[in-house]
Structures are given as structure tokens and as C-alpha cells.
Enzyme design. Sequence first.
Site, short mmCIF file in Angstrom:
data_model
loop_
_atom_site.label_atom_id
_atom_site.label_comp_id
_atom_site.label_asym_id
_atom_site.label_seq_id
_atom_site.Cartn_x
_atom_site.Cartn_y
_atom_site.Cartn_z
N LYS A 1 -7.12 -5.01 -2.86
CA LYS A 1 -7.85 -5.52 -1.70
C LYS A 1 -8.75 -4.42 -1.14
O LYS A 1 -8.49 -3.24 -1.38
CB LYS A 1 -6.87 -6.01 -0.63
CG LYS A 1 -5.93 -4.91 -0.16
CD LYS A 1 -4.92 -5.44 0.82
CE LYS A 1 -4.03 -4.33 1.32
NZ LYS A 1 -4.73 -3.28 2.08
N ASP B 1 0.80 -1.24 0.00
CA ASP B 1 0.00 0.00 0.00
C ASP B 1 0.83 1.29 0.00
O ASP B 1 0.51 2.23 0.74
CB ASP B 1 -0.96 0.02 1.21
CG ASP B 1 -1.99 -1.10 1.19
OD1 ASP B 1 -1.98 -1.91 0.26
OD2 ASP B 1 -2.81 -1.16 2.13
N CYS C 1 -1.81 -2.81 7.74
CA CYS C 1 -1.74 -3.73 6.60
C CYS C 1 -0.45 -4.54 6.57
O CYS C 1 -0.47 -5.72 6.19
CB CYS C 1 -1.97 -2.97 5.31
SG CYS C 1 -3.70 -2.38 5.21
C1 VGL Z 1 -4.63 0.65 5.77
C2 VGL Z 1 -6.23 1.50 7.16
C3 VGL Z 1 -7.18 1.39 6.17
C4 VGL Z 1 -3.20 0.27 5.58
C5 VGL Z 1 -5.58 0.52 4.77
O1 VGL Z 1 -2.73 0.21 4.42
O2 VGL Z 1 -2.51 0.02 6.61
N1 VGL Z 1 -4.97 1.12 6.96
N2 VGL Z 1 -6.85 0.90 4.97
#
Ligand code: VGL
Length: 212
Positions: A114, A16, A159
Site C-alpha cells: 500500500k 507494517d 496504520c
Molecule cells: C505509517 C506513517 C506513514 C504506519 C505508514 O505504518 O503507521 N505511518 N506511513
Amino acid sequence: MNLSLNPSTDVLVVIDVQNDFCPQGALAVADGDAIVPIINTLAPRFANKVLTQDWHPPGHRSFASSHPGQPVFSQVHMPYGQQTLWPDHCLQGSAGAQFHPGLRLDDAQLVIRKGFRPHIDSYSAFFENDRQTSTGLTGYLRERGLKRVFLCGLATDFCVAYSAIDAQRQGFEAAVLLPASRAIDMQGSLALALAQMRDQGVTLVGDLALLH
Ligand code: VGL
Ligand code: ZN
């Protein structure tokens, strides 16, 4: 874990590294973009690379905006357990959902998206937050004969940690590259995630010079 890299069975999984998790983004992680040059230096040492991309539809149930009266960062009960409510982020196709433009990972072989199911959040690269709905990553890694998963990215305490714990549970050896990751760290979430990763046998790498 022995930290000498094996190009045929090791994979780098970059979690991410998207604009919305970097400074100015919708769910900015402090110093999130500082990892971009670190990952760029690290990546050429891996033959196998996978990226994940948080990829939510509008009105996703993990958004506080989908729960009138509930503040951002509060907790609600969802059918699959407790869920933190986030600001709207990583909307499918938006600029915020794009990878950080400085990331040099055009040679990554797979992008796992995702969080695209409207009613369920997905922190882990392997399973959604019900811990049952698979993203398909386990099958991909197994079919390619990949055995050790080196993780980095955003955010360490959500994540990245969920992905590392699931990797270990799925029978891979998991290591988190801490200098190439940054945390949200709300209400002790980083300390908790580090402890849970250790308990599950995840290797926490504090010095990238140890990889050789
Ligand atoms: C994430 C919160 C919501 C992350 C993704 O990538 O850690 N955290 N969506
Ligand atoms: Zn998300």
C-alpha cells in the site's frame, strides 16, 4: 467480542512490521521491534495470516521532502484531506521496506502493499487515504470466508487504527492486539485513535492471554 479463536473464520493481519518503523529506521516507532517476538508467539495460533507492507515510490507526496519548506511531521492539505508529512520511508525495494528480519511469518498467505500511488498516502490495509481507493483486501477476506480480523503491528495510532476502523466499516469484526502493536503517538494521536476505534466498535485487547 468473544475472544475464543475460530481458525476457519479468523485472520491475523500484521501491519507494517518493517525495518523503517523499527529503531534505527527512517520513521522509527519507539520500541517498534519489541513486538516481533510477541507476534512470533501469537502467529502460530492463527491459520490465516495477512501482512501489509508500506511501499512508496521515490518522491511520494506523503514525504516532507516532496514539499519544499515544509518540515517533517507538519500537516498539509491534499486533495483528499489533511496529510501529515513524513520522513522518506519504506521506499519500494529498499532495506527499510523489508519486513523485520526476526519476523517468523513465512506462512502468511497474502502481502498487501500500500502507498504505491505517488499522489496518495495509504494508512489502512483496506483503503487509501481518500477512503475510496481499495487495496482489494475486503474482496480477498470475503472470498475466503474470513469474518474476524485481529490486527497488530506498527503503528497503533496510524496504520493499525485506520485498518481496524475500515475492517469494522466493511462488516468484519475487528480487534486490535495492543501488546503486539506500538504507536508513533505525536500530539495525542494515540489517545485519539483509541477513542475513534472504540467509537467504531473495534475491540481493544490489552491482554493476549484473553485469546483462547
Ligand atoms: C505509517 C506513517 C506513514 C504506519 C505508514 O505504518 O503507521 N505511518 N506511513
Ligand atoms: Zn508510509
